[in-house]
Design an enzyme around this catalytic site. Structure first.
Site, PDB file in Angstrom:
ATOM      1  N   GLN A 291      50.067  40.986  43.201  1.00  0.00           N
ATOM      2  CA  GLN A 291      49.144  40.068  43.698  1.00  0.00           C
ATOM      3  C   GLN A 291      49.940  38.645  43.762  1.00  0.00           C
ATOM      4  O   GLN A 291      49.604  38.085  44.903  1.00  0.00           O
ATOM      5  CB  GLN A 291      48.030  40.046  42.790  1.00  0.00           C
ATOM      6  CG  GLN A 291      46.961  39.127  43.415  1.00  0.00           C
ATOM      7  CD  GLN A 291      46.253  39.678  44.682  1.00  0.00           C
ATOM      8  OE1 GLN A 291      45.846  40.663  45.039  1.00  0.00           O
ATOM      9  NE2 GLN A 291      46.322  38.926  45.443  1.00  0.00           N
TER      10      GLN A 291
ATOM     11  N   HIS B 269      49.801  40.595  37.062  1.00  0.00           N
ATOM     12  CA  HIS B 269      49.523  41.317  38.403  1.00  0.00           C
ATOM     13  C   HIS B 269      50.653  40.747  39.309  1.00  0.00           C
ATOM     14  O   HIS B 269      50.425  40.070  40.071  1.00  0.00           O
ATOM     15  CB  HIS B 269      48.135  41.031  38.832  1.00  0.00           C
ATOM     16  CG  HIS B 269      47.857  41.830  39.797  1.00  0.00           C
ATOM     17  ND1 HIS B 269      48.318  43.004  40.398  1.00  0.00           N
ATOM     18  CD2 HIS B 269      46.528  42.301  40.620  1.00  0.00           C
ATOM     19  CE1 HIS B 269      47.787  43.792  41.232  1.00  0.00           C
ATOM     20  NE2 HIS B 269      46.526  43.092  41.486  1.00  0.00           N
TER      21      HIS B 269
ATOM     22  N   ARG C 147      49.095  51.502  37.639  1.00  0.00           N
ATOM     23  CA  ARG C 147      48.004  50.425  37.462  1.00  0.00           C
ATOM     24  C   ARG C 147      47.845  50.928  36.015  1.00  0.00           C
ATOM     25  O   ARG C 147      47.052  51.880  36.032  1.00  0.00           O
ATOM     26  CB  ARG C 147      46.886  50.517  38.502  1.00  0.00           C
ATOM     27  CG  ARG C 147      45.818  49.592  37.854  1.00  0.00           C
ATOM     28  CD  ARG C 147      44.735  49.218  39.020  1.00  0.00           C
ATOM     29  NE  ARG C 147      45.396  48.078  39.570  1.00  0.00           N
ATOM     30  CZ  ARG C 147      44.483  47.400  40.535  1.00  0.00           C
ATOM     31  NH1 ARG C 147      43.243  47.761  40.773  1.00  0.00           N
ATOM     32  NH2 ARG C 147      45.013  46.490  41.326  1.00  0.00           N
TER      33      ARG C 147
ATOM     34  N   CYS D 255      41.954  36.826  44.338  1.00  0.00           N
ATOM     35  CA  CYS D 255      42.719  38.150  44.532  1.00  0.00           C
ATOM     36  C   CYS D 255      41.804  39.230  44.983  1.00  0.00           C
ATOM     37  O   CYS D 255      42.237  40.421  45.604  1.00  0.00           O
ATOM     38  CB  CYS D 255      43.501  38.527  43.140  1.00  0.00           C
ATOM     39  SG  CYS D 255      41.987  38.637  41.942  1.00  0.00           S
TER      40      CYS D 255
ATOM     41  N   ASP E 228      39.073  33.951  39.831  1.00  0.00           N
ATOM     42  CA  ASP E 228      39.117  35.451  39.635  1.00  0.00           C
ATOM     43  C   ASP E 228      37.668  35.839  38.843  1.00  0.00           C
ATOM     44  O   ASP E 228      37.050  35.013  38.324  1.00  0.00           O
ATOM     45  CB  ASP E 228      40.350  35.858  38.680  1.00  0.00           C
ATOM     46  CG  ASP E 228      40.446  37.333  38.591  1.00  0.00           C
ATOM     47  OD1 ASP E 228      39.874  38.294  39.308  1.00  0.00           O
ATOM     48  OD2 ASP E 228      41.303  37.759  38.008  1.00  0.00           O
TER      49      ASP E 228
ATOM     50  N   ARG F 256      49.168  41.581  50.949  1.00  0.00           N
ATOM     51  CA  ARG F 256      49.488  42.696  49.972  1.00  0.00           C
ATOM     52  C   ARG F 256      50.452  43.773  50.524  1.00  0.00           C
ATOM     53  O   ARG F 256      51.177  44.056  50.283  1.00  0.00           O
ATOM     54  CB  ARG F 256      48.300  43.316  49.391  1.00  0.00           C
ATOM     55  CG  ARG F 256      47.417  42.622  48.367  1.00  0.00           C
ATOM     56  CD  ARG F 256      48.304  42.201  47.178  1.00  0.00           C
ATOM     57  NE  ARG F 256      48.696  43.278  46.283  1.00  0.00           N
ATOM     58  CZ  ARG F 256      47.740  43.985  45.462  1.00  0.00           C
ATOM     59  NH1 ARG F 256      46.562  43.566  45.156  1.00  0.00           N
ATOM     60  NH2 ARG F 256      48.257  44.981  44.794  1.00  0.00           N
TER      61      ARG F 256
HETATM   62  N1  NVA Z   1      41.623  40.011  36.797  1.00  0.00           N
HETATM   63  C1  NVA Z   1      41.130  41.255  37.447  1.00  0.00           C
HETATM   64  C2  NVA Z   1      41.766  41.385  38.720  1.00  0.00           C
HETATM   65  C3  NVA Z   1      41.669  42.443  39.775  1.00  0.00           C
HETATM   66  C4  NVA Z   1      42.560  42.593  40.800  1.00  0.00           C
HETATM   67  C5  NVA Z   1      41.118  42.727  36.664  1.00  0.00           C
HETATM   68  O1  NVA Z   1      41.933  42.896  35.997  1.00  0.00           O
HETATM   69  O2  NVA Z   1      40.071  43.514  37.013  1.00  0.00           O
HETATM   70  N1   CP Z   2      43.404  42.278  44.149  1.00  0.00           N
HETATM   71  C1   CP Z   2      43.733  43.902  43.644  1.00  0.00           C
HETATM   72  O1   CP Z   2      44.494  44.122  43.108  1.00  0.00           O
HETATM   73  O2   CP Z   2      42.725  44.455  44.261  1.00  0.00           O
HETATM   74  P1   CP Z   2      42.361  46.085  43.995  1.00  0.00           P
HETATM   75  O3   CP Z   2      41.805  46.203  42.711  1.00  0.00           O
HETATM   76  O4   CP Z   2      41.384  46.683  45.043  1.00  0.00           O
HETATM   77  O5   CP Z   2      43.527  46.923  44.032  1.00  0.00           O
END
Ligand code: NVA
Ligand code: CP
Length: 324
Positions: free
Chosen positions: A151, A148, A121, A283, A243, A311
């Site tokens: 997800q 992502h 990540r 998400c 989101d 997930r």
């Molecule tokens: N768009 C959000 C998704 C988190 C799972 C982010 O990147 O923070």
């Molecule tokens: N939706 C998601 O990826 O959650 P986290 O940021 O908690 O991993």
């Protein structure tokens, strides 16, 4: 399908096609491959619930590098590997030599000597691509600034469970043109779901992503539309998705974004124009009463915790399919 032989056939079909492949973007996969991953995830979910062992990755190891925070991704991958008979290692990038300047390429080469797959990540999508180029084991994208895929596979699985098929569905994404909208648009386009995105001016989905999704939509006979009016997007929708307004890495833009997005909240007034049996998706994590009201996220139409659970099952399907 719950007969073990049928599950094994599905697993073998997936492994024949996907073994050794990376999981970097949803667009790297065909409609058939994604559908089989969803069928397999549903079977794995059933086996897990019924206590049927499925230790398909006995003795295998997953390295998980996190350059951003996580609850769902971390815990679902770690638990998933354990349930499959393997194990996962949580690696905070600040504690790795990566944080002291060791290159992505060298990190990829070294980790490949120890583990059977790497999940990362991070910020730029090119980092995940570089990791995949130099790793000799499969690399999984656990979120970048632009995608992502874990997800979205999960979200497609959840839509399939709730709606029974992908036919004649209108999907409305309300909010920021970000990693989630990019991957969702592509996922819907591949599976033949009509996808409408409503974002404020200046926060729309990248045009390159829209045109790539339109190409895939042509093949599946679906529609992709970027709009600015949330009500037009939500009208008669089967699924409403939102989101956060400021993703991880964009926190310093929060104040400006709160103003820009004020008419894009998913609230009781907006969801009134959707179909009565619409499902609300997010998400997570959510900033409650910002992009979505408590009334909507806690309503009977909301499936956000089923999404979070899935997930685990969807990623287990990916792991079993790609890890040698
Ligand atoms: N768009 C959000 C998704 C988190 C799972 C982010 O990147 O923070
Ligand atoms: N939706 C998601 O990826 O959650 P986290 O940021 O908690 O991993």
């Amino acid at each position: 399908m719950s007969h073990p032989t049928a599950v094994d056939e599905l697993k073998n079909k997936l492994r024949d096609k996907l073994l050794g492949r990376d999981f970097l973007a949803i667009s790297d996969f065909t409609e058939e491959e994604l559908m089989d991953l969803i069928y397999f995830a549903i079977e794995l979910k059933k086996m897990q619930k019924e206590g049927i062992p499925h230790r398909y990755l006995e003795g295998k190891t997953l390295a998980m590098i996190f350059e951003k925070s996580s609850t769902r991704t971390r815990v679902s991958f770690e638990t998933g590997m354990y349930q499959l008979g393997g194990m996962a290692q949580f690696l905070n990038s600040n504690d790795l030599q990566l944080g002291n300047g060791e290159t992505i390429a060298d990190t990829a080469r070294v980790l490949s000597r120890y583990v059977d797959a790497i999940m990362i990540r991070t910020f730029g999508h090119e980092i995940v691509e570089e990791m995949a180029e130099y790793a000799s084991v499969p690399v999984i994208n656990g979120l970048t600034d632009s995608a992502h895929p874990c997800q979205v596979l999960t979200d497609l699985m959840t839509i399939y469970e709730k709606k029974g098929s992908f036919d004649n569905l209108k999907f409305a994404y309300i909010g920021d043109g970000n990693n989630m909208s990019n991957s969702l648009l592509m996922g819907c386009a591949i599976m033949g779901i009509d996808c409408y995105v409503a974002s404020p001016k200046g926060y729309e989905v990248n045009e390159r992503v829209i045109s790539e999704a339109m190409e895939r939509a042509k093949a599946s006979g679906s529609i992709v539309k970027q709009l600015n009016d949330p009500f037009e997007a939500a009208k008669d929708a089967d699924i409403i998705y939102t989101d956060v307004w400021a993703s991880m890495g964009f926190e310093d833009e929060m104040e400006v974004r709160q103003k820009a997005f004020q008419n894009y909240q998913v609230n009781e007034e907006l969801v009134k124009v959707a179909k009565p049996d619409y499902v609300f998706m997010h998400c997570l994590p959510a900033r409650r009463n910002e992009e979505v009201t408590d009334g909507v996220i806690d309503s009977e139409n909301s499936v956000v915790f089923d999404q979070a659970e899935n997930r685990l099952h969807a990623q287990k399907a990916v792991l079993v399919s790609i890890v040698e």
